[in-house]
Design a protein around this motif. Structure first.
Motif, short mmCIF file in Angstrom:
data_model
loop_
_atom_site.label_atom_id
_atom_site.label_comp_id
_atom_site.label_asym_id
_atom_site.label_seq_id
_atom_site.Cartn_x
_atom_site.Cartn_y
_atom_site.Cartn_z
N ILE A 111 6.12 55.15 39.53
CA ILE A 111 5.33 54.37 40.47
C ILE A 111 5.09 52.97 39.90
CG2 ILE A 111 3.09 54.19 41.61
CD1 ILE A 111 2.93 57.21 41.63
N GLY A 112 5.39 51.94 40.69
CA GLY A 112 5.15 50.58 40.26
C GLY A 112 3.66 50.25 40.32
N LYS A 113 3.17 49.58 39.27
CA LYS A 113 1.74 49.26 39.20
C LYS A 113 1.49 47.76 39.10
CE LYS A 113 0.54 53.76 37.29
NZ LYS A 113 -0.18 54.52 36.26
N GLY A 114 2.53 46.97 39.38
CA GLY A 114 2.34 45.53 39.41
C GLY A 114 2.14 44.90 38.05
N TYR A 115 1.49 43.74 38.04
CA TYR A 115 1.24 43.00 36.81
C TYR A 115 0.04 43.61 36.09
CZ TYR A 115 1.05 38.89 33.76
OH TYR A 115 1.08 38.06 32.68
N ALA A 116 0.23 44.04 34.86
CA ALA A 116 -0.85 44.74 34.14
C ALA A 116 -1.07 44.08 32.78
CB ALA A 116 -0.49 46.21 33.96
N GLY A 117 -2.30 44.23 32.29
CA GLY A 117 -2.64 43.70 30.98
C GLY A 117 -2.21 44.65 29.87
N THR A 118 -2.41 44.22 28.64
CA THR A 118 -1.94 44.99 27.49
C THR A 118 -2.72 46.28 27.30
OG1 THR A 118 -3.38 43.64 26.09
CG2 THR A 118 -1.07 42.99 26.24
N ILE A 119 -3.97 46.32 27.73
CA ILE A 119 -4.76 47.54 27.57
C ILE A 119 -4.20 48.65 28.45
CG2 ILE A 119 -7.03 48.57 28.00
CD1 ILE A 119 -8.30 45.97 27.10
N LYS A 120 -3.88 48.33 29.70
CA LYS A 120 -3.32 49.33 30.60
C LYS A 120 -1.85 49.59 30.30
CE LYS A 120 -2.95 50.50 35.51
NZ LYS A 120 -3.31 50.10 36.89
N ARG A 121 -1.14 48.55 29.91
CA ARG A 121 0.32 48.67 29.74
C ARG A 121 0.71 49.32 28.42
NH1 ARG A 121 4.66 43.64 29.76
NH2 ARG A 121 6.46 44.82 30.55
N TYR A 122 -0.02 48.99 27.35
CA TYR A 122 0.35 49.48 26.03
C TYR A 122 -0.79 50.18 25.29
CZ TYR A 122 4.53 46.62 26.55
OH TYR A 122 5.71 46.07 27.00
N ASN A 123 -1.87 50.47 25.99
CA ASN A 123 -3.02 51.16 25.38
C ASN A 123 -3.64 50.39 24.23
OD1 ASN A 123 -2.79 53.46 27.11
ND2 ASN A 123 -1.08 54.19 25.85
N HIS A 137 4.98 43.27 33.96
CA HIS A 137 5.22 44.26 35.02
C HIS A 137 5.16 45.67 34.44
CE1 HIS A 137 7.69 46.58 37.94
NE2 HIS A 137 7.01 45.84 38.80
N LEU A 138 4.45 46.54 35.13
CA LEU A 138 4.27 47.92 34.67
C LEU A 138 4.80 48.88 35.72
CD1 LEU A 138 3.08 50.04 32.72
CD2 LEU A 138 0.89 49.78 33.89
N GLY A 139 5.58 49.85 35.28
CA GLY A 139 6.09 50.87 36.17
C GLY A 139 7.37 50.45 36.88
N ASP A 140 7.76 51.24 37.90
CA ASP A 140 8.96 50.99 38.71
C ASP A 140 10.21 50.95 37.83
OD1 ASP A 140 10.37 50.60 41.04
OD2 ASP A 140 10.21 48.42 40.95
N VAL A 141 10.33 51.93 36.95
CA VAL A 141 11.51 52.05 36.10
C VAL A 141 12.04 53.48 36.19
CG1 VAL A 141 10.84 50.23 34.49
CG2 VAL A 141 10.07 52.57 34.08
N THR A 142 13.32 53.64 35.93
CA THR A 142 13.92 54.96 35.93
C THR A 142 13.38 55.77 34.75
OG1 THR A 142 15.93 54.12 36.97
CG2 THR A 142 16.08 56.25 35.85
#
Length: 218
Positions: free
Chosen positions: A117-129, A167-172
């Protein structure tokens, strides 16, 4: 190399065992898989089976694709997928043949591939914990920032691959070693234990697990 099935993610539910245990499962619709082409070493340089799934209106099919489906004698599908197989397996199938859920059995481990699921533009906390900054005590508007991204004058640049916002998500994505909890052969449904990548109605590919542990003595 093994033959698999193409399908769609219906959604999640739960089933109960005879002991009363609740098992979370994802329902996959893999009905009406049909072979559109058999590729061989002599004609294509490799051996594979091309499978299609779903239905597509004739007005939404290009002339080239329509000719390809017509040559195999099958109805146009939503998606095409090739599975690399050995020559012996490819010889068992012909264009137009149906591939059913009997390809798998209950208790078998499978790999399921889909688009997350694509989650749009995300910050480092959400994207990389990443951890956030302190919420008080002198922290001035630096609560959720990533911090320093570079170094001093030497080397004076940001290294490629630096984990930053984006960009977070929307990848195989492939989830491995999912166990088949139930099979509904009449409706062409597979119930796999656990979660599967992607949103509901997303396309998925189900194949035999490549990293499943062998039973003792096997």
């Amino acid at each position: 190399m093994s033959l698999g099935l193409v399908g769609r993610k219906v959604g999640m539910t739960r089933i109960f065992t005879d002991d009363g245990d609740s098992i979370p499962v994802t329902v996959l619709d893999v009905s009406n898989n049909r072979v559109t082409q058999i590729k061989t070493d002599e004609t294509d340089g490799y051996t594979a089976v091309q499978v299609t799934f779903g239905k597509r209106r004739a007005t939404r099919v290009t002339k080239a694709a329509a000719g390809h489906y017509a040559k195999a004698g099958v109805e146009a599908g939503e998606i095409l997928k090739e599975f690399r197989v050995d020559a012996a397996k490819a010889a068992e199938l012909q264009p137009g043949a149906a591939v059913g859920v009997d390809l798998f059995q209950v208790g078998q481990k499978v790999d399921v591939q889909g688009v997350s699921i694509g989650k749009g533009y995300a910050g480092t906390i959400k994207r990389y914990n990443f951890a956030s900054g302190r919420a008080s005590h002198g922290n001035s508007r630096s609560h959720n920032v990533p911090g320093s991204i570079g170094m001093a004058q030497d080397p004076g640049r940001v290294f490629p691959g630096k984990r930053m916002t984006g960009h977070l998500g929307d990848v195989t994505t492939t989830v491995q070693n999912l166990e088949i909890a139930r099979i509904d052969a009449e409706r062409g449904l597979i119930f796999v234990k656990g979660a599967v990548p992607g949103a509901n109605e997303g396309k998925v590919f189900v194949t035999t697990a490549v990293k499943a542990k062998l039973a003792k003595g096997a």
